[in-house]
Write an enzyme that holds these catalytic residues in place. Sequence first.
Site, PDB file in Angstrom:
ATOM      1  N   GLY A 262      68.075  -1.506  35.337  1.00 32.59           N
ATOM      2  CA  GLY A 262      66.768  -0.887  35.111  1.00 32.59           C
ATOM      3  C   GLY A 262      66.882   0.554  34.663  1.00 32.59           C
ATOM      4  N   ALA A 263      67.659   1.342  35.397  1.00 33.72           N
ATOM      5  CA  ALA A 263      67.815   2.749  35.057  1.00 33.72           C
ATOM      6  C   ALA A 263      68.915   3.339  35.927  1.00 33.72           C
ATOM      7  CB  ALA A 263      66.510   3.510  35.299  1.00 33.72           C
ATOM      8  N   MET A 264      69.321   4.572  35.591  1.00 32.82           N
ATOM      9  CA  MET A 264      70.460   5.179  36.262  1.00 32.82           C
ATOM     10  C   MET A 264      70.188   6.642  36.576  1.00 32.82           C
ATOM     11  SD  MET A 264      73.402   4.734  37.516  1.00 32.82           S
ATOM     12  CE  MET A 264      74.129   6.083  38.406  1.00 32.82           C
ATOM     13  N   GLU A 265      70.494   7.015  37.828  1.00 32.64           N
ATOM     14  CA  GLU A 265      70.105   8.319  38.370  1.00 32.64           C
ATOM     15  C   GLU A 265      71.093   9.444  38.087  1.00 32.64           C
ATOM     16  OE1 GLU A 265      71.075   5.609  40.231  1.00 32.64           O
ATOM     17  OE2 GLU A 265      72.254   6.208  41.973  1.00 32.64           O
ATOM     18  N   HIS A 298      61.903   5.988  41.672  1.00 30.28           N
ATOM     19  CA  HIS A 298      63.159   5.573  42.309  1.00 30.28           C
ATOM     20  C   HIS A 298      64.327   6.452  41.826  1.00 30.28           C
ATOM     21  CE1 HIS A 298      65.997   2.483  43.957  1.00 30.28           C
ATOM     22  NE2 HIS A 298      66.762   2.955  42.994  1.00 30.28           N
ATOM     23  N   GLU A 299      64.467   6.579  40.536  1.00 21.85           N
ATOM     24  CA  GLU A 299      65.603   7.361  40.003  1.00 21.85           C
ATOM     25  C   GLU A 299      65.453   8.831  40.390  1.00 21.85           C
ATOM     26  OE1 GLU A 299      67.884   5.472  39.113  1.00 21.85           O
ATOM     27  OE2 GLU A 299      66.593   3.717  38.829  1.00 21.85           O
ATOM     28  N   HIS A 302      66.501   9.425  43.938  1.00 22.97           N
ATOM     29  CA  HIS A 302      67.954   9.410  44.127  1.00 22.97           C
ATOM     30  C   HIS A 302      68.549  10.825  44.101  1.00 22.97           C
ATOM     31  CE1 HIS A 302      69.457   5.392  44.540  1.00 22.97           C
ATOM     32  NE2 HIS A 302      69.055   4.944  43.376  1.00 22.97           N
ATOM     33  N   GLU A 321      70.680   2.887  48.067  1.00 19.77           N
ATOM     34  CA  GLU A 321      69.716   2.003  47.396  1.00 19.77           C
ATOM     35  C   GLU A 321      68.620   1.506  48.345  1.00 19.77           C
ATOM     36  OE1 GLU A 321      69.439   2.122  44.466  1.00 19.77           O
ATOM     37  OE2 GLU A 321      71.421   2.657  43.667  1.00 19.77           O
TER      38      GLU A 321
HETATM   39  N1  PHE Z   1      71.873   3.027  40.562  1.00 16.34           N
HETATM   40  C1  PHE Z   1      70.888   2.406  39.727  1.00 16.34           C
HETATM   41  C2  PHE Z   1      69.599   2.398  40.533  1.00 16.34           C
HETATM   42  O1  PHE Z   1      69.387   1.632  41.417  1.00 16.34           O
HETATM   43  C3  PHE Z   1      71.191   1.019  39.322  1.00 16.34           C
HETATM   44  C4  PHE Z   1      72.372   0.855  38.437  1.00 16.34           C
HETATM   45  C5  PHE Z   1      73.554   0.358  38.945  1.00 16.34           C
HETATM   46  C6  PHE Z   1      72.294   1.140  37.102  1.00 16.34           C
HETATM   47  C7  PHE Z   1      74.651   0.172  38.140  1.00 16.34           C
HETATM   48  C8  PHE Z   1      73.370   0.938  36.284  1.00 16.34           C
HETATM   49  C9  PHE Z   1      74.556   0.440  36.816  1.00 16.34           C
HETATM   50  O2  PHE Z   1      68.791   3.206  40.421  1.00 16.34           O
HETATM   51 ZN    ZN Z   2      68.763   2.949  42.914  1.00 16.10          ZN
END
Ligand code: PHE
Ligand code: ZN
Length: 890
Positions: A262-265, A298-299, A302, A321
């Site tokens: 979905g996305a990355m923090e 969510h991001e 984080h 998470e």
């Molecule tokens: N850490 C990200 C999230 O939950 C998810 C994610 C994991 C994205 C691995 C890319 C690769 O917000």
């Molecule tokens: Zn996350």
Amino acid sequence: MPQQTAHYLKDYRAPEYLVPAIRLDFDIREEHTAVAAELSIQPQPNAGGTLVLQGSAELVSLAINGQRLPENSYSLENNTLSIPNVPAQPFSLSVSTRLYPHANKSLMGLYASGGNLYTQCEPEGFRKITYHPDRPDVMGIYTTRISADRARYPVLLSNGNRTGSGSLPDNRHWAEWHDPFAKPSYLFALVAGDLVCTRDSFTTKSGRQVALEFFTRAEDAGKVRFGIESLKHAMRWDETRFGLEYDLDIFMVVAVGDFNMGAMENKGLNIFNTACVLADSRSATDADFERVEGVIAHEYFHNWTGNRVTCRDWFQLSLKEGLTVFRDQEFSADRASREVRRIENVAFLRAHQFPEDAGPTAHPVRPASYVEMNNFYTLTVYEKGAEVVRMYHTFLGEAGFQKGMQLYFQRHDGQAVTCDDFRAAMADANGFDFEQFALWYSQAGTPVLEVSGSLQAGNRFMLNVRQSIPPTPDMAAKQPMMIPLKVALFSADEDSFGEPIPFRLPENLSADANTHTEAVLTLQQAEENIELQFEGAYRQVVPSLLRGFSAPVNLHYAYSDHELSVLLACDSDPFARWEAAQTLYRRAIAANEAALVSGSPLPEHRALLQAIDYVLRADIGAAFQAVLLGVPGEAELWAGRKNIDPLIIHRAREALLDLIASHFAEQFAALNAEARRMEEEQSGLAEPYEYHPQQAGWRALRNVCRAFILRASPAHIAEVAERYPQMAHNMTHEWGILCAINHNERPERNRLLEQFAAKFRSDDLVMCKYFTLIAASHRADTPAQIQAALAHPAFSLENPNKARALLGSFGRNVPHFHAADGSGYAFLAGQIGRIDRFNPQIAARLAQAFNICAQLEPQRRSLMRAELEKLAADPALSKDSGEIIGKILQ
Ligand code: PHE
Ligand code: ZN
């Protein structure tokens, strides 16, 4: 299948070498990117003299303190680099590697998408860029320099603040970034490309100005406004509810069309799947808007829960998470419709996590081992993990929970820690004993609560609760857990019908003790008896159990249909009302199934129809009405069962939907008209960001009505087709209509879908909706339509969103995926085999459609097994897919 090496939590050792600082230089060229990394290495007291680093990039050269290492002075095997006899004092290691981002279809490490370059490093992608310990407890300060052709890559981004930029010969340019916060390698990010920036700003509670920059392709810039507003809401909310303020002067978000998740923090530079950040009402549904708001939050959240305090190792993934999902759920609930949000979260957990917890890949919230970490970004770690965090909140209340959070940050800011550290902070801040609670992190499987109750002497309600945790492949026998059970009592007597009954807590039965209308009982034993005492005498008392879904368990109580209707109509807890309806639906489907199996006529379901009649008339808000009309899905109905014939359960469920549709045909038509009026009346609400929760509620209700109306009279599709253009300005309507006609065998269905595809042919996100509709249809010609879709110019197996839309949806298409001849299994297995060669992570996810294998009736089971064995026989199968398929076949 290749060799599988497992990693175990019990084997954790502290790192021997730290990397407190790292300089990276990315020289981006036409075909390749040269990376020069300079790692400041700090030997620890436990260092043994051999530096071990992870890496799979092409290694060009190595040097220690500027001295080039000859090739015979180190070894590189299985992507592990070992350098013996390194200095015992801090030293510098220079690593140069060469990357080929345009050939990288795994979307991990540095990869190209639409001509631009992006990174994805969580969990172990950094090792595809350079050589590094690449484990989250090795944290460092990153300085990153990027140089590239100015015309092709006008935008050069990395974490932190831009500290310099300038021109280079040959129409090239450079930029340098510095992130002042030490971070693990998985939070590193780089973006280079031709992107436009939409700017805004946010003033923090202490008065600092933060620049907000959203980068998209030029053609997507019009869809970014809602995401920016969502971010500002999230930033404000984290300050007011958690007291947490943003810590850098700039926060960047980049949208990319090819993304596995979905996305990355990444610190200061979040990278988003376009599906989770772009939205306008023409192309996104209300549910999409809600998802964007939730994922952006969510991001952002984080930044504190994940980045400032990170995980010691990947077994602790739920530390960040589970907590961050809990936080984003609470944010969304505080934004609007708390009761409906909670029900959606529970419905999602039950539909997806409960089956996972009852299947071959079941694992605890903190797994004990893994082969491929990418396989452990699961619903258990995320969603059950969030329920575990919610249980602390349920035990401690908001104030106690926030005290625990404060202590957690006080103790661990800047550290990489474990789920036990979090639990200790919650316990110590409140003087609360969470010892037994640790089992929630180590025992897989959804606990079962068998509850019975009886009214005694008219003024005492006795509860008997037995708990058990089903065996899972990793563990046979389990211990009783600490479970918060939130309860209330309602009168079903005529003179006080539906009224809550105040009672004394079991630990305080003295006559002068305060009474409560709700209490959190703490279960701790395999079996316990609990006495709830009250004033006065009643003849009929209905217990309301697991209110708010106070724990992620399966609770059984032998309610009569009448008692369920009391709860549905009178309970003050919206979850409990919804649950009463869900129980009636589940019972009705089970009764239909029994009738189908024995060949007897289908039951009439009077109690359920009465309950629905109540829901259709009740003045409870459109969004709540819509969720109350949601019938449990197949996957949820399968959980825990053996010898499943998916088609019989499917027919039993469809028959119930048919009955509801025909029985209430007039009411659905009237309600649809009413919802339409209300939505239009409120059309002024949405400006300027086009989404408003109240309107969304009416649209959700309309779409429920539409589905029932078209189910009862498929011929109505002709009229729908005629009126369609009037609705085609809003994706929630388009989507609702197309879903309602998607199984329709008439030619109008194809015409409407083709019109839709033509209209949105250049909008990738909407084309995903088109592919989803194609793959989800029960129409007889669906397999042929899927074949055509594979060859559609807008389709690509290499794009995860498209692959998921077509193949992920097909895996949930019960009649076609589970076709009796096994053709559905063969088709999906074949596609997974193709994807596995370039994107193992996505292949392994799609393979989870086969999780149900061992629960199927023998014929389908053996057809499915045969396909899985074929895949497993491929010596080139990835460890990602190998791990999942291996578990299913076990
Ligand atoms: N850490 C990200 C999230 O939950 C998810 C994610 C994991 C994205 C691995 C890319 C690769 O917000
Ligand atoms: Zn996350």
